[in-house]
Motif scaffolding. Structure first.
Motif, mmCIF file in Angstrom:
data_model
loop_
_atom_site.group_PDB
_atom_site.id
_atom_site.type_symbol
_atom_site.label_atom_id
_atom_site.label_comp_id
_atom_site.label_asym_id
_atom_site.label_seq_id
_atom_site.Cartn_x
_atom_site.Cartn_y
_atom_site.Cartn_z
ATOM 1 N N ALA A 142 0.793 -1.227 0.000
ATOM 2 C CA ALA A 142 0.000 0.000 0.000
ATOM 3 C C ALA A 142 0.828 1.281 0.000
ATOM 4 O O ALA A 142 0.506 2.245 -0.703
ATOM 5 C CB ALA A 142 -0.926 -0.006 1.219
ATOM 6 N N GLU A 179 5.816 -13.070 10.853
ATOM 7 C CA GLU A 179 4.691 -13.521 11.679
ATOM 8 C C GLU A 179 5.189 -14.380 12.837
ATOM 9 O O GLU A 179 6.062 -15.235 12.646
ATOM 10 C CB GLU A 179 3.708 -14.349 10.831
ATOM 11 C CG GLU A 179 3.042 -13.593 9.693
ATOM 12 C CD GLU A 179 1.882 -12.728 10.156
ATOM 13 O OE1 GLU A 179 1.548 -12.755 11.355
ATOM 14 O OE2 GLU A 179 1.322 -12.008 9.302
ATOM 15 N N TRP A 205 -10.374 -10.646 2.726
ATOM 16 C CA TRP A 205 -10.157 -9.385 2.018
ATOM 17 C C TRP A 205 -10.596 -8.245 2.946
ATOM 18 O O TRP A 205 -11.735 -8.257 3.420
ATOM 19 C CB TRP A 205 -11.036 -9.387 0.754
ATOM 20 C CG TRP A 205 -10.642 -8.475 -0.355
ATOM 21 C CD1 TRP A 205 -10.032 -7.274 -0.266
ATOM 22 C CD2 TRP A 205 -10.849 -8.715 -1.760
ATOM 23 N NE1 TRP A 205 -9.845 -6.754 -1.523
ATOM 24 C CE2 TRP A 205 -10.332 -7.613 -2.451
ATOM 25 C CE3 TRP A 205 -11.426 -9.761 -2.499
ATOM 26 C CZ2 TRP A 205 -10.380 -7.508 -3.850
ATOM 27 C CZ3 TRP A 205 -11.477 -9.662 -3.870
ATOM 28 C CH2 TRP A 205 -10.949 -8.544 -4.543
ATOM 29 N N VAL A 265 -6.131 -7.447 -0.445
ATOM 30 C CA VAL A 265 -6.314 -8.897 -0.317
ATOM 31 C C VAL A 265 -5.001 -9.626 -0.548
ATOM 32 O O VAL A 265 -4.131 -9.136 -1.279
ATOM 33 C CB VAL A 265 -7.409 -9.382 -1.303
ATOM 34 C CG1 VAL A 265 -6.978 -9.287 -2.750
ATOM 35 C CG2 VAL A 265 -7.849 -10.810 -0.980
HETATM 36 N N1 GAP Z 1 -2.570 -2.366 3.391
HETATM 37 C C1 GAP Z 1 -3.470 -2.953 4.294
HETATM 38 C C2 GAP Z 1 -3.048 -4.273 4.757
HETATM 39 O O1 GAP Z 1 -1.975 -4.754 4.422
HETATM 40 P P1 GAP Z 1 -3.827 -6.314 6.192
HETATM 41 O O2 GAP Z 1 -5.169 -6.639 6.770
HETATM 42 O O3 GAP Z 1 -2.656 -6.361 7.113
HETATM 43 O O4 GAP Z 1 -3.987 -4.889 5.513
HETATM 44 C C3 GAP Z 1 -4.408 -7.296 3.863
HETATM 45 O O5 GAP Z 1 -3.547 -7.288 4.972
HETATM 46 C C4 GAP Z 1 -4.606 -8.706 3.356
HETATM 47 O O6 GAP Z 1 -3.337 -9.323 3.094
HETATM 48 C C5 GAP Z 1 -5.302 -9.651 4.328
HETATM 49 O O7 GAP Z 1 -6.704 -9.524 4.241
HETATM 50 C C6 GAP Z 1 -4.831 -10.999 3.843
HETATM 51 O O8 GAP Z 1 -5.612 -11.427 2.742
HETATM 52 C C7 GAP Z 1 -3.427 -10.710 3.369
HETATM 53 N N2 GAP Z 1 -2.423 -11.067 4.395
HETATM 54 C C8 GAP Z 1 -2.054 -10.340 5.463
HETATM 55 N N3 GAP Z 1 -1.102 -10.968 6.161
HETATM 56 C C9 GAP Z 1 -0.863 -12.140 5.535
HETATM 57 C C10 GAP Z 1 0.019 -13.238 5.774
HETATM 58 N N4 GAP Z 1 0.867 -13.251 6.803
HETATM 59 N N5 GAP Z 1 -0.003 -14.291 4.906
HETATM 60 C C11 GAP Z 1 -0.850 -14.285 3.847
HETATM 61 N N6 GAP Z 1 -1.693 -13.271 3.575
HETATM 62 C C12 GAP Z 1 -1.710 -12.212 4.401
#
Ligand code: GAP
Length: 509
Positions: free
Chosen positions: A214, A246, A331, A372
């Motif tokens: 972003a 993570e 999402w 997403v």
């Molecule tokens: N820019 C906003 C943002 O990054 P987020 O909720 O932290 O928001 C958005 O992440 C999306 O990225 C999540 O809804 C998910 O689909 C994906 N996402 C986040 N962390 C992830 C991870 N560790 N592994 C896979 N997908 C992940």
């Protein structure tokens, strides 16, 4: 003949096994024992992933007049992450178990007092699951039995470790050892991966792998405005890798440490109705998920609680998906006000306000952000598509076929071409000619090994929606027709080359 779709009890295990067996997803660095939270995509996986990404890009960018795409660098100026708040605030609460050296996310580690006849006799703990309360209750009953306690056991009250009082922490058992006394109080753990840029390895060279795509859109906002011939409302989109250290990567590719995001920053007038645009994007995203084959039965919405939102956020809604391990975020659609651009204006000193011709006003636009994870959609489509079903052939023999009911839009192979027999030159020649022609536009698979039934099964497992067989009617009868077999119904019919191309044109877009 096939019966209605059936999914095995342990769907997740079946998906992970198929993903490995058929070349969708492998553990990263597997010959060295793998690396937790990292994955490789095999020949089928890379096609499926690319198709999902391409569908998103086509629908989000190319087929819209109000969204443009960009691609920004993964490593950005470290000041970007200070301005965005990630250096100070991109943290998860972490709890250590000093005895086992394991680490847990505090908000995923739950506990409850064991209360008997109104008196707290000890504590139990459980990691978050589909039935956390049930797991705590079972643990409380086991606690009572083990300590031979008499009296009425009260129902457990689940809290996570971020809510634990200091005196409780000492009494809560570690999920790793089952014993109390080894858990630390939660502390903030920053999830950004650090690296050094340039030959010096000191504080001045520290930079970060981006934890979201972003910020690239915000930092390039003025460049796009100045060069892109855009006017409000408009969006900037990008797909690309993000990295998060993570604490507990889990559930296969659902939460990993390296993943791909597909994000849009949709900029609107400061006086525009943000709630209307927010709703518009939620609906757009749900429709798009349907268009790649995710069923309504698996989709739902979750509105973040107002009191838990960041101060600048006007509202966030997550589109949730029913994964085998529970209903989880797929999402996120966030209304972020003008927070990010304002932060970058303050930190960089470069004005971010634009002049809006229509209203003759100058202001920093507000933003709606649909964000997403591509890998998460990948897992969602496998979850919805996987089926094992008994099929009976014309001789009355029944076997189980594994089938991925993937939408033709995203299936890794769109059509498989078989000559009926591999030792009949005319059949092979015609099949190879068709294969070559189809290859110019589609991912096609040519297979002449084994009987036709086996060849169908191999394609079913990777989700190929259509198979065509070149048989004796093709070469001996007029009309140059082939047998077309559809994956889901397993129905067969004769089609011409033109009809086959028309079918693919309609279903693969
Ligand atoms: N820019 C906003 C943002 O990054 P987020 O909720 O932290 O928001 C958005 O992440 C999306 O990225 C999540 O809804 C998910 O689909 C994906 N996402 C986040 N962390 C992830 C991870 N560790 N592994 C896979 N997908 C992940």
């Amino acid at each position: 003949m096939s019966t209605p779709t059936a999914q095995p009890e342990n769907l997740m295990e079946a998906i992970v096994s198929l993903a490995k067996r058929r070349g969708f997803v492998f553990p990263s660095s597997e010959i060295y024992g793998g690396l937790n939270g990292f994955f490789d995509y095999g020949p089928m996986g890379v096609e499926l992933k690319k198709n999902i990404r391409d569908c998103w890009w086509n629908d989000m960018v190319r087929r819209r007049d109000d969204v443009v795409g960009i691609e920004t660098s993964i490593i950005m100026h470290p000041k970007v992450w200070q301005a965005s708040g990630h250096v100070d605030g991109f943290t998860d609460p972490l709890v250590d178990c000093k005895a086992s050296k394991q680490r847990f996310r505090a908000d995923q580690l739950f506990f409850s007092p064991v209360v008997i006849d109104g008196e707290v006799k000890g504590y139990v703990s459980a990691l978050e699951s589909e039935d956390t309360v049930g797991a705590l209750q079972t643990a409380a009953e086991a606690f009572k039995r083990k300590k031979a306690l008499q009296g009425a056991l009260a129902p457990v009250v689940a809290k996570d470790m971020t809510e634990a009082a200091p005196e409780e922490i000492a009494q809560i058992p570690s999920p790793a050892t089952g014993e109390p006394g080894s858990l630390t109080p939660p502390r903030a753990f920053n999830m950004m991966f650090e690296t050094n840029v340039g030959a010096m390895r000191d504080a001045s060279s520290v930079s970060y792998l981006r934890p979201e795509t972003a910020q690239g859109m915000f930092v390039d906002f003025k460049n796009v405005v100045d060069t892109g011939r855009v006017k409000l409302p408009f969006g900037i989109a990008q797909t690309g890798k993000s990295f998060r250290n993570e604490i507990t990567p889990r559930n296969f590719i659902f939460r990993s440490r390296e993943f791909e995001q597909m994000e849009v920053q949709f900029f609107i007038h400061e006086d525009d109705d943000w709630a209307k645009w927010h709703r518009y994007w939620i609906d757009w995203c749900i429709d798009w998920l349907r268009s790649i084959g995710l069923p309504d039965t698996h989709l739902s919405e979750y509105d973040h609680l107002k009191e838990k939102l960041a101060f600048y956020s006007k509202g966030t809604t997550d589109i949730m998906f029913k994964f085998p391990f529970g209903v989880q975020e797929l999402w996120g659609i966030a209304a972020r006000g003008n927070y990010d651009l304002t932060q970058h204006e303050k930190a960089s000193g470069v004005p971010q306000a634009i002049f809006d011709e229509a209203s003759k006003k100058k202001f920093i636009p507000h933003v709606i952000e649909p964000s997403v994870g591509l890998d998460r959609i990948f897992l969602a489509v496998l979850t919805a598509a996987y089926a094992e079903e008994p099929v009976t052939d014309e001789k009355g023999n029944t076997e189980i076929r594994t089938v991925l009911r993937l939408s033709p839009r995203i299936a890794p192979v769109k059509v498989a071409v078989f000559p009926l027999l591999k030792n009949k030159e005319a059949l092979v020649e015609r099949a190879k000619a068709l294969h070559k022609k189809l290859q110019r536009r589609y991912a096609v698979f040519y297979d002449e090994v084994g009987n036709i039934g086996k060849r169908y099964r191999r394609q079913d497992e990777i989700g190929t929606p259509y198979c065509v067989t070149i048989d004796f009617d093709t070469i001996e009868k007029e009309g140059d027709t082939f047998t077309l077999r559809e994956r889901d119904s397993m129905a067969q019919r004769r089609v011409t080359e033109a009809e086959l191309f028309a079918l693919l044109d309609e279903t693969v877009y």
